[in-house]
Design a protein around this motif. Structure first.
Motif, PDB file in Angstrom:
ATOM      1  N   GLY A  13       0.819  -1.220   0.000  1.00  0.00           N
ATOM      2  CA  GLY A  13       0.000   0.000   0.000  1.00  0.00           C
ATOM      3  C   GLY A  13       0.849   1.265   0.000  1.00  0.00           C
ATOM      4  O   GLY A  13       0.577   2.220  -0.734  1.00  0.00           O
ATOM      5  N   LYS A  14       1.898   1.270   0.815  1.00  0.00           N
ATOM      6  CA  LYS A  14       2.788   2.437   0.868  1.00  0.00           C
ATOM      7  C   LYS A  14       3.524   2.632  -0.457  1.00  0.00           C
ATOM      8  O   LYS A  14       3.649   3.755  -0.953  1.00  0.00           O
ATOM      9  N   ASP A  15       4.012   1.534  -1.045  1.00  0.00           N
ATOM     10  CA  ASP A  15       4.732   1.640  -2.314  1.00  0.00           C
ATOM     11  C   ASP A  15       3.808   2.076  -3.442  1.00  0.00           C
ATOM     12  O   ASP A  15       4.195   2.885  -4.298  1.00  0.00           O
ATOM     13  N   MET A  19       4.252   5.344  -5.693  1.00  0.00           N
ATOM     14  CA  MET A  19       4.323   5.274  -7.152  1.00  0.00           C
ATOM     15  C   MET A  19       3.317   6.223  -7.794  1.00  0.00           C
ATOM     16  O   MET A  19       3.604   6.872  -8.800  1.00  0.00           O
ATOM     17  N   ARG A  20       2.137   6.301  -7.209  1.00  0.00           N
ATOM     18  CA  ARG A  20       1.094   7.171  -7.773  1.00  0.00           C
ATOM     19  C   ARG A  20       1.422   8.652  -7.581  1.00  0.00           C
ATOM     20  O   ARG A  20       1.022   9.471  -8.398  1.00  0.00           O
ATOM     21  N   THR A  21       2.119   8.974  -6.501  1.00  0.00           N
ATOM     22  CA  THR A  21       2.484  10.378  -6.263  1.00  0.00           C
ATOM     23  C   THR A  21       3.789  10.759  -6.957  1.00  0.00           C
ATOM     24  O   THR A  21       4.171  11.919  -6.939  1.00  0.00           O
ATOM     25  N   ARG A  26       7.726   3.635 -11.308  1.00  0.00           N
ATOM     26  CA  ARG A  26       6.518   2.840 -11.543  1.00  0.00           C
ATOM     27  C   ARG A  26       6.799   1.539 -12.296  1.00  0.00           C
ATOM     28  O   ARG A  26       5.853   0.838 -12.661  1.00  0.00           O
ATOM     29  N   THR A  27       8.025   1.166 -12.496  1.00  0.00           N
ATOM     30  CA  THR A  27       8.317  -0.034 -13.292  1.00  0.00           C
ATOM     31  C   THR A  27       7.824  -1.316 -12.617  1.00  0.00           C
ATOM     32  O   THR A  27       7.459  -2.269 -13.289  1.00  0.00           O
ATOM     33  N   GLY A  28       7.778  -1.375 -11.324  1.00  0.00           N
ATOM     34  CA  GLY A  28       7.330  -2.577 -10.619  1.00  0.00           C
ATOM     35  C   GLY A  28       5.934  -2.443 -10.065  1.00  0.00           C
ATOM     36  O   GLY A  28       5.566  -3.163  -9.128  1.00  0.00           O
ATOM     37  N   HIS A  33       1.378  -4.335  -6.977  1.00  0.00           N
ATOM     38  CA  HIS A  33      -0.076  -4.450  -6.819  1.00  0.00           C
ATOM     39  C   HIS A  33      -0.471  -5.906  -6.526  1.00  0.00           C
ATOM     40  O   HIS A  33      -1.337  -6.152  -5.676  1.00  0.00           O
ATOM     41  N   VAL A  34       0.170  -6.858  -7.206  1.00  0.00           N
ATOM     42  CA  VAL A  34      -0.095  -8.281  -6.953  1.00  0.00           C
ATOM     43  C   VAL A  34       0.286  -8.635  -5.513  1.00  0.00           C
ATOM     44  O   VAL A  34      -0.456  -9.321  -4.807  1.00  0.00           O
TER      45      VAL A  34
END
Length: 102
Positions: A13-15, A19-21, A26-28, A33-34
């Motif tokens: 959740g933190k990662d 990534m969204r901010t 964002r490569t992983g 998410h999985v």
């Protein structure tokens, strides 16, 4: 494995938020998410397992209590029948000596 599921949920959740901010590459994102989803699933399954184990112990306690009560009732019934038998045995007339032995 429950601590790992919780850790995957929190860290994922933190990662994903980072990534969204734009604070993280964002490569992983799909792998993260999985891991996040599997962390949620692992935590939920652990919760279900915990509830089932608690129910099992509660059921075992109830069954043990019923067995103990049944054993006490059986002992009371045995003692009552034994007293009744002893009373009838003592009331039974004593055997008489045969006529030739007098």
């Amino acid at each position: 494995c429950a601590p790992l599921g919780i850790a995957a949920w929190i860290m994922g959740g933190k990662d994903l938020t980072a990534m969204r901010t734009g604070r993280m590459d964002r490569t992983g994102e799909s792998t993260t998410h999985v891991g996040y989803i599997l962390g949620i699933i692992g935590t939920v399954l652990f919760g279900i397992q915990l509830v089932l184990v608690c129910l099992w112990f509660a059921l075992a306690g109830v069954m043990f209590n019923q067995m103990q009560n049944q054993m006490q009732n059986d002992k009371k019934e045995f003692d009552q029948r034994r007293q009744e038998f002893d009373r009838k045995w003592n009331d039974f007339p004593a055997p008489r000596k045969p006529l030739g032995d007098r």
